[in-house]
Write an enzyme that holds these catalytic residues in place. Sequence first.
Site, short mmCIF file in Angstrom:
data_model
loop_
_atom_site.label_atom_id
_atom_site.label_comp_id
_atom_site.label_asym_id
_atom_site.label_seq_id
_atom_site.Cartn_x
_atom_site.Cartn_y
_atom_site.Cartn_z
N PHE A 90 5.68 6.37 -58.66
CA PHE A 90 5.62 8.11 -58.30
C PHE A 90 4.40 9.42 -59.01
CE2 PHE A 90 10.06 7.29 -58.52
CZ PHE A 90 10.68 7.66 -57.33
N PRO A 106 11.36 4.19 -63.85
CA PRO A 106 9.79 3.68 -63.84
C PRO A 106 9.01 4.46 -63.12
CG PRO A 106 11.55 1.76 -63.97
CD PRO A 106 12.63 2.85 -63.44
N CYS A 107 8.46 5.01 -63.17
CA CYS A 107 7.37 5.70 -63.02
C CYS A 107 5.61 5.45 -61.73
CB CYS A 107 6.53 6.55 -64.17
SG CYS A 107 5.01 5.79 -65.17
N GLN A 108 5.40 4.31 -61.88
CA GLN A 108 4.87 4.05 -61.00
C GLN A 108 5.05 3.88 -59.35
OE1 GLN A 108 6.28 1.93 -63.40
NE2 GLN A 108 4.70 1.08 -65.09
#
Length: 339
Positions: A87, A83-85
């Site tokens: 960062f 998951p990128c949220q």
Amino acid sequence: MKKITSIDLFAGVGGMRISLQRALNRLHYKDECKLYSEINSYSRQTYDLNFPSTPLIEDIKSVKKDEIDSIIPDHDILLAGFPCQPFSRAGISNRKFLKRSHGFEDKDQGDLFFNILDILKTKRPKAFILENVQNLKTYQNGKILDEMIKKLSKYYYVPEPEVLDAREFGLAQRRKRIFIVGFLKFNGKFNYPEPTFKETVIKDFLDSYPPKKYIISDLLWDSHQKRKIRNKKAGKGFGFRMSYPTDKATVTISARYYKDGSECLLYRGEGKNPRRLTPREVFRLQGFPESFKFAVSDLQAYKQAGNAVPINVVEKVCLNVVEYLSSNKKSLIVHKEAS
């Protein structure tokens, strides 16, 4: 036929898996994905439609450290678009507004890297491929990425991560993502793929006859225009973005595209309301094949496509990873099957 096994963590709708399959097919290997993990039920619905009967662990955090060896199958390559949220710039901004933690301090998503690390430490696959937003490279002045590499490097050869842009790999979308790869055995310097610079324009990815429902209403179009004027006066710089079919690329299409389409409104001619991209068009801009199936609502399809990986880029990364492994037969134990 030779076979390479994998597991697909935080799989979304299977973009990483499609990319690896394409790479392995080009190199005459058979692929076997032994497990996937995905917590979102709608994404699982799409994944299962395209990859039926794949063993599933919904929440990888549910696997305790002392259970990894028995629950997680042996595999050659670990894939994880974690998951990128926590960062991403938008995700950090949203979390600050909501007074929520971000980065590693986000205990729902930010610390999932450590679940990956635990699996790598225990199962020791031959290689791993991780993908995230480019902002991870500069988040907290690069300290978080440095910490990740330091921890991974205790067990793997980890070359310097690389930021790659989808529009430089034959996709008409500006989408920069960071890739982190690692190898259990060092076999000389690893090189990330060079851009193909294949010339494309947005119209190459568009439907010939898109349904009229994707043309935005007079009310929404008026709202978009007024908001852009207000924001410009306030110095915010935010507003809708008009894209033309002959443009070389759209901006990054995110999971929020379903809200109002403001990231990419398509010009339809003077005096005509623009339209949103269709879900299929967004998947095309991510490199997904026409054979890719989805049976969810437009809202969910937009979210899934916006969260997906750019197939063309990941395929090239996978090619280089598998070729690196294959160049040293001692580092890659392939599984023989009757061809």
